[in-house]
Design a protein around this motif. Structure first.
Motif, PDB file in Angstrom:
ATOM      1  N   LEU A  23    -112.934  48.885  68.017  1.00 50.14           N
ATOM      2  CA  LEU A  23    -112.611  47.986  66.913  1.00 50.14           C
ATOM      3  C   LEU A  23    -111.091  47.953  66.790  1.00 50.14           C
ATOM      4  O   LEU A  23    -110.463  48.995  66.587  1.00 50.14           O
ATOM      5  N   VAL A  24    -110.506  46.775  66.923  1.00 50.10           N
ATOM      6  CA  VAL A  24    -109.047  46.637  66.915  1.00 50.10           C
ATOM      7  C   VAL A  24    -108.654  45.543  65.935  1.00 50.10           C
ATOM      8  O   VAL A  24    -109.120  44.406  66.033  1.00 50.10           O
ATOM      9  N   ARG A  25    -107.784  45.879  64.972  1.00 50.02           N
ATOM     10  CA  ARG A  25    -107.247  44.873  64.062  1.00 50.02           C
ATOM     11  C   ARG A  25    -106.040  44.241  64.745  1.00 50.02           C
ATOM     12  O   ARG A  25    -105.095  44.939  65.100  1.00 50.02           O
ATOM     13  N   ALA A  26    -106.089  42.913  64.959  1.00 51.00           N
ATOM     14  CA  ALA A  26    -105.015  42.215  65.660  1.00 51.00           C
ATOM     15  C   ALA A  26    -104.922  40.784  65.154  1.00 51.00           C
ATOM     16  O   ALA A  26    -105.858  40.274  64.527  1.00 51.00           O
ATOM     17  N   HIS A  27    -103.808  40.120  65.424  1.00 54.70           N
ATOM     18  CA  HIS A  27    -103.619  38.730  65.017  1.00 54.70           C
ATOM     19  C   HIS A  27    -104.362  37.752  65.918  1.00 54.70           C
ATOM     20  O   HIS A  27    -104.782  36.689  65.462  1.00 54.70           O
ATOM     21  N   THR A  28    -104.519  38.090  67.180  1.00 56.06           N
ATOM     22  CA  THR A  28    -105.177  37.194  68.137  1.00 56.06           C
ATOM     23  C   THR A  28    -106.036  38.011  69.100  1.00 56.06           C
ATOM     24  O   THR A  28    -105.802  39.217  69.272  1.00 56.06           O
ATOM     25  N   PRO A  29    -107.012  37.384  69.758  1.00 61.44           N
ATOM     26  CA  PRO A  29    -107.783  38.093  70.775  1.00 61.44           C
ATOM     27  C   PRO A  29    -106.882  38.622  71.896  1.00 61.44           C
ATOM     28  O   PRO A  29    -107.098  39.728  72.390  1.00 61.44           O
ATOM     29  N   ALA A  30    -105.869  37.842  72.269  1.00 57.07           N
ATOM     30  CA  ALA A  30    -104.961  38.286  73.332  1.00 57.07           C
ATOM     31  C   ALA A  30    -104.235  39.574  72.933  1.00 57.07           C
ATOM     32  O   ALA A  30    -104.048  40.469  73.759  1.00 57.07           O
ATOM     33  N   GLN A  31    -103.835  39.683  71.670  1.00 57.60           N
ATOM     34  CA  GLN A  31    -103.165  40.895  71.195  1.00 57.60           C
ATOM     35  C   GLN A  31    -104.124  42.086  71.237  1.00 57.60           C
ATOM     36  O   GLN A  31    -103.742  43.187  71.634  1.00 57.60           O
ATOM     37  N   ALA A  32    -105.383  41.872  70.857  1.00 64.33           N
ATOM     38  CA  ALA A  32    -106.374  42.951  70.896  1.00 64.33           C
ATOM     39  C   ALA A  32    -106.629  43.402  72.330  1.00 64.33           C
ATOM     40  O   ALA A  32    -106.693  44.604  72.616  1.00 64.33           O
ATOM     41  N   ARG A  34    -104.583  43.031  74.907  1.00 62.22           N
ATOM     42  CA  ARG A  34    -103.352  43.690  75.392  1.00 62.22           C
ATOM     43  C   ARG A  34    -103.293  45.137  74.891  1.00 62.22           C
ATOM     44  O   ARG A  34    -102.965  46.054  75.630  1.00 62.22           O
ATOM     45  N   TRP A  35    -103.649  45.346  73.639  1.00 59.14           N
ATOM     46  CA  TRP A  35    -103.629  46.698  73.067  1.00 59.14           C
ATOM     47  C   TRP A  35    -104.625  47.608  73.784  1.00 59.14           C
ATOM     48  O   TRP A  35    -104.324  48.731  74.152  1.00 59.14           O
ATOM     49  N   CYS A  36    -105.839  47.115  74.005  1.00 56.62           N
ATOM     50  CA  CYS A  36    -106.888  47.926  74.618  1.00 56.62           C
ATOM     51  C   CYS A  36    -106.636  48.185  76.102  1.00 56.62           C
ATOM     52  O   CYS A  36    -107.031  49.220  76.628  1.00 56.62           O
ATOM     53  N   SER A  37    -106.001  47.251  76.762  1.00 55.90           N
ATOM     54  CA  SER A  37    -105.790  47.408  78.203  1.00 55.90           C
ATOM     55  C   SER A  37    -104.572  48.267  78.517  1.00 55.90           C
ATOM     56  O   SER A  37    -104.419  48.723  79.652  1.00 55.90           O
ATOM     57  N   LYS A  38    -103.750  48.538  77.516  1.00 61.28           N
ATOM     58  CA  LYS A  38    -102.554  49.357  77.698  1.00 61.28           C
ATOM     59  C   LYS A  38    -102.956  50.742  78.206  1.00 61.28           C
ATOM     60  O   LYS A  38    -103.712  51.454  77.564  1.00 61.28           O
ATOM     61  N   GLY A  39    -102.492  51.091  79.397  1.00 65.71           N
ATOM     62  CA  GLY A  39    -102.795  52.389  79.966  1.00 65.71           C
ATOM     63  C   GLY A  39    -104.148  52.477  80.652  1.00 65.71           C
ATOM     64  O   GLY A  39    -104.502  53.504  81.209  1.00 65.71           O
ATOM     65  N   VAL A  40    -104.933  51.387  80.600  1.00 70.40           N
ATOM     66  CA  VAL A  40    -106.254  51.378  81.223  1.00 70.40           C
ATOM     67  C   VAL A  40    -106.247  50.487  82.457  1.00 70.40           C
ATOM     68  O   VAL A  40    -106.855  50.807  83.467  1.00 70.40           O
ATOM     69  N   ILE A  41    -105.556  49.365  82.353  1.00 65.58           N
ATOM     70  CA  ILE A  41    -105.452  48.432  83.474  1.00 65.58           C
ATOM     71  C   ILE A  41    -103.994  48.362  83.891  1.00 65.58           C
ATOM     72  O   ILE A  41    -103.118  48.122  83.070  1.00 65.58           O
ATOM     73  N   LEU A  42    -103.770  48.595  85.153  1.00 65.91           N
ATOM     74  CA  LEU A  42    -102.412  48.566  85.694  1.00 65.91           C
ATOM     75  C   LEU A  42    -102.320  47.494  86.763  1.00 65.91           C
ATOM     76  O   LEU A  42    -103.237  47.345  87.567  1.00 65.91           O
TER      77      LEU A  42
END
Length: 79
Positions: A23-32, A34-42
């Motif tokens: 569950l991620v609070r974000a302004h846009t789906p792209a922001q959510a 980007r947050w979730c993929s940080k450190g997971v997808i390189l």
């Protein structure tokens, strides 16, 4: 003038944490995303060794943004 493209190798790091729903609070789906993929997808420019190893094992080059490129997640049955 069209911008040149490069081939990138994209790697994922296995996620530990059950089903993987977050569950991620974000302004846009792209922001959510980007947050979730940080450190997971390189993603980095593919080396010659990456290209040879992956292509010889059957991995095809996908063209980002191309509607004719198959959706790998959809084809694998993921939602």
């Amino acid at each position: 003038m069209k911008q040149a493209t490069r081939i990138y190798v994209v790697r994922t790091i296995e996620c530990t944490g059950g089903f993987g729903a977050r569950l991620v609070r974000a302004h846009t789906p792209a922001q959510a995303i980007r947050w979730c993929s940080k450190g997971v997808i390189l993603a980095e420019v593919a080396s010659q060794d990456d290209l040879v190893a992956l292509a010889s094992s059957g991995v095809r080059v996908e063209k980002a943004g191309d509607p004719d490129t198959p959706d790998m997640l959809k084809d694998a049955g993921a939602a």
